[in-house]
Write a protein that holds these residues in place. Structure first.
Motif, short mmCIF file in Angstrom:
data_model
loop_
_atom_site.label_atom_id
_atom_site.label_comp_id
_atom_site.label_asym_id
_atom_site.label_seq_id
_atom_site.Cartn_x
_atom_site.Cartn_y
_atom_site.Cartn_z
N THR A 97 1.09 -1.19 0.15
CA THR A 97 -0.09 -0.15 0.05
C THR A 97 0.93 1.07 -0.09
O THR A 97 1.90 1.25 0.37
N GLY B 98 1.64 4.89 1.15
CA GLY B 98 1.33 5.84 2.65
C GLY B 98 1.93 7.25 2.36
O GLY B 98 3.19 7.36 1.73
N LYS B 99 1.30 8.33 2.90
CA LYS B 99 1.74 9.73 2.73
C LYS B 99 1.98 10.18 4.18
O LYS B 99 0.68 9.95 5.02
N THR C 94 -3.44 6.93 3.41
CA THR C 94 -3.38 6.22 2.36
C THR C 94 -4.41 6.01 1.48
O THR C 94 -5.51 6.49 2.00
N ASP C 95 -4.12 5.75 0.19
CA ASP C 95 -5.40 5.84 -0.91
C ASP C 95 -6.24 4.52 -0.85
O ASP C 95 -7.17 4.69 -1.76
N GLU D 250 -0.82 -1.48 5.82
CA GLU D 250 -1.05 -0.33 6.22
C GLU D 250 -0.13 -0.05 7.37
O GLU D 250 0.44 1.06 7.70
N VAL E 249 -3.87 4.91 10.51
CA VAL E 249 -3.78 5.33 9.14
C VAL E 249 -5.06 5.71 8.69
O VAL E 249 -5.95 4.86 8.71
N ARG F 206 -7.57 6.94 5.46
CA ARG F 206 -7.91 6.68 4.06
C ARG F 206 -8.25 7.83 3.45
O ARG F 206 -9.35 8.41 4.07
#
Ligand SMILES: [Zn+2]
Length: 668
Positions: free
Chosen positions: A294, A296-297, A309-310, A500, A532, A534
């Motif tokens: 995945t 992550g930002k 995360t998207d 994640e 996290v 989304r």
């Protein structure tokens, strides 16, 4: 800048003899390389056999020479400092460089034994009360004595080896490594790295060609320097070696009568920083798939930094390859059992027994079969590891990630039911990590490991313990594949949830990354967990919104003439889509339809179809053609499915599409 080193394998076909200029055909070149390999093997075996005692291994492990200085890093130099140099056999002329090459091979074998000896002593000093199971305290005590980064598998294998010794020796444990193991067998290869230009030179003469010059013996027992001659060998450098890479002196060995050249190369690459990343790819060693990832930002918000995360699950599934590997392993085991059985029968048979010849032939056939199955497994492991790593690094570059976070294999515990295909992927993991490190370094992406403990235990959304179920519609049962959070209602693939958490562990603990000074590998040493969130990636504006963003004078007259036709609905609050990805899934996400890349020229075979009308010549053809061909030959790339690699825009907080400036007031 950092240096990237790797080894490319090429084949030497023929050579030109230096003095005379005569062409040396492939078989003769192989014969001469064989002479040299056997000579160095003989020299190295003698050195190792002479030093195969606990005292000498202890001397080597201290790392200090008799003069009180630290031993050199180069193996052959260390052996010479200790006075353990190789001696040429009686009547054979061997140059000093050849002896160096032999000493290098011997030093590698002895240093590997020193490592095993250290591990053995650490295990013996903390021998558990129950030899088949360590308590947590015993494991911790053992870890303290062992060198950093030892894998659980190695500790387990060494413990099993000691246990086997204990059982066969009536409860007694070995005193030293030399009692536990016999002297290692030295392989027949020529490690030219220890030699200098008086024995070997390598030069790249064009991007795809290299010239190797090496002095080879003309006979098996050369008696004078005249029986050694220079050979110039033209090598085709594989395509994946970059044109600006520098070539190093290779290692030669014989494989099935051909000269195989293991050619190391070195390339300066920009060193990837270990910290300061905002976009990362987290990869989980999946139980359901080989790799689950995945993106992550790290988003900095007024409330502090958090990971978003998207919500897209990236998968590299290789169930077909794993199943094939599983079958091959079973096959290898069967052959090995039969081969060992034949060997035992031969041992007990007198020299002149009539059955001996037939039994020896059978044993030889099984030996060859075993080797071939081993080769097949090795090739398949290699192909799988590199395909997975290529996919992972491509995903990272496409998504703009500057770092890849992986679980640390040393702290990875055997999770779940280790049967069937899931167990197999474990044997490929080490190769995948090495391949990811290599390809990521080439692409300027950092690779950092994170602690593996408890990544799939807690919810990535709220941090509460997860419940694992067999399937989305059986959430009340206990299972494995599916993760359900009783706290926040998250329901999703177990490996995706773990990925994640891994990306969050990496991004939030960037100040706790340590770099191994020897290998240059980065590892996160502290576990920092965070939740996290989304966020959806912003959609491309619809045509209506794009038109609305233009000032009215820019509009086309035809469009402007129809009032109310292109009234955009997107910006109206009532139809604004949620920016959150749904957390709750009733069914698993659909498997990606796009398969892995197929090698060029291999077109999937289609079933042969023959239209047979009621009568006529076509019907007569049918028996001759035989039954329709089944077009499903086993092929690597048909057995692997992976999420396609897509370049996508930014997402998360502060990336909300700005309202178009020219939008009329009534649309805001
Ligand atoms: Zn939750």
């Amino acid at each position: 800048m950092a240096a990237l080193t790797a080894t490319a394998t090429c084949t030497a076909f023929r050579a030109v003899a230096g003095a005379t200029g005569e062409l040396v055909p492939a078989w003769q070149l192989a014969e001469r390389v064989g002479f040299l390999a056997v000579l160095t093997q003989e020299l190295a075996t003698a050195v190792v056999a002479a030093r195969w005692n606990d005292g000498d291994l202890a001397t080597l492990s201290f790392g200090v020479g008799p003069d009180g200085r630290t031993l050199p890093a180069k193996g052959w130099m260390a052996l010479r400092r200790l006075g353990w140099a190789a001696a040429a056999p009686e009547g054979v002329h061997v140059s000093d460089r050849v002896r160096r090459a032999a000493e290098e091979v011997a030093a590698r074998a002895l240093r590997s034994a020193v490592h095993r000896r250290a591990v053995m002593h650490a295990i013996l000093e903390s021998w558990p009360a129950d030899p088949w199971r360590r308590t947590d305290a015993e494991s911790a005590a053992l870890r303290k004595r062992l060198p950093q980064g030892m894998s659980t598998a190695e500790i387990r294998n060494r413990t099993r080896q000691l246990n086997a010794f204990r059982i066969s020796h009536h409860g007694r444990l070995p005193a030293g490594l030399t009692e536990l193991e016999t002297a290692p067998r030295i392989p027949a290869l020529v490690a030219l790295a220890a030699a200098d230009k008086q024995l070997v030179t390598i030069q790249r003469i064009s991007p795809d060609t290299a010239m190797l010059r090496v002095r080879l013996p003309l006979t098996g027992r050369p008696t004078s320097p005249t029986q050694w001659a220079w050979h110039a060998i033209r090598l085709a450098v594989p395509e994946h070696v970059p044109a600006d890479a520098s070539l190093c002196v290779p290692t030669l060995r014989l494989v099935e009568g051909r000269v195989r050249v293991d050619l190391p190369w070195r390339l300066a690459v920009p060193s990837a920083p270990r910290a300061g990343h905002t976009v990362a790819l987290g990869l989980d060693w999946g139980v359901n798939t080989l790799l689950t990832g995945t993106v992550g930002k790290l988003a900095v918000t007024p409330a502090g930094s958090r990971v978003v995360t998207d919500g897209r699950m990236l998968r590299f599934a290789a169930t077909g390859v794993s199943a094939k590997l599983h079958r091959l392993r079973g096959h290898r085991q069967t052959i090995a059992t039969r081969r060992d059985h034949h060997a035992r029968l031969l041992d007990g048979l007198p020299e002149n027994a009539p059955d001996r010849a037939a039994l020896t032939a059978k044993h030889a056939v099984l030996e060859v079969q075993h080797e071939r199955v081993c080769d097949r497994i090795r090739h398949l492991n290699h192909a799988l590891a590199w395909a997975a790593a290529r996919w992972a690094v491509d995903q990272a570059s496409a998504l703009g990630a500057s770092v890849i976070y992986l679980e640390d294999l040393a702290t990875l515990e055997a999770r779940g039911r280790r049967t069937g295909n899931a167990r197999l992927s474990g044997q490929v993991r080490g190769s995948v990590v090495a391949a990811v490190r290599h390809l990521a370094a080439k692409a300027g992406i950092a690779t950092v490991t994170v602690p593996a403990r408890g990544t799939s235990k807690h919810c990535p959304r709220c941090g509460k313990p997860l419940h694992h179920a067999p399937a989305p519609d059986r959430t009340r049962e206990r299972g494995w594949r599916w993760a359900v959070c009783p706290g926040c209602g998250l329901a999703g693939d177990r490996d995706h949830a773990a990925a994640e958490r891994i990306v969050a562990r990496g991004l939030l603990a960037q100040s706790h990354v340590q770099t191994d000074p020897k290998t240059g590998q980065h590892a996160t040493v502290t576990t920092v967990d965070g939740n996290v969130a989304r966020a959806r990636r912003p959609k491309r504006p619809t045509r209506g919104a794009r038109r609305a963003s233009h000032p009215p004078t820019m509009r086309r007259p035809a469009a402007a003439a129809k009032p109310g036709r292109h009234r955009p609905t997107l910006n109206q609050p009532s139809s604004q889509p949620s920016r959150r990805v749904p957390d709750r899934r009733a069914v698993p996400a659909p498997a990606p339809l796009v398969a892995g890349k197929r090698p060029a020229g291999q077109v999937p075979q289609t079933r042969h179809r023959l239209a047979v009308a009621g009568s006529g010549p076509a019907r007569d053809l049918l028996p001759r053609l035989g039954p329709p061909r089944r077009g499903n030959r086993w092929g690597f790339h048909r057995q692997v499915t992976a999420t396609p690699i897509l370049r996508l825009g930014d997402f998360g907080p502060a990336t909300t599409r700005p309202r178009p400036s020219g939008t009329p007031e009534s649309f805001r």
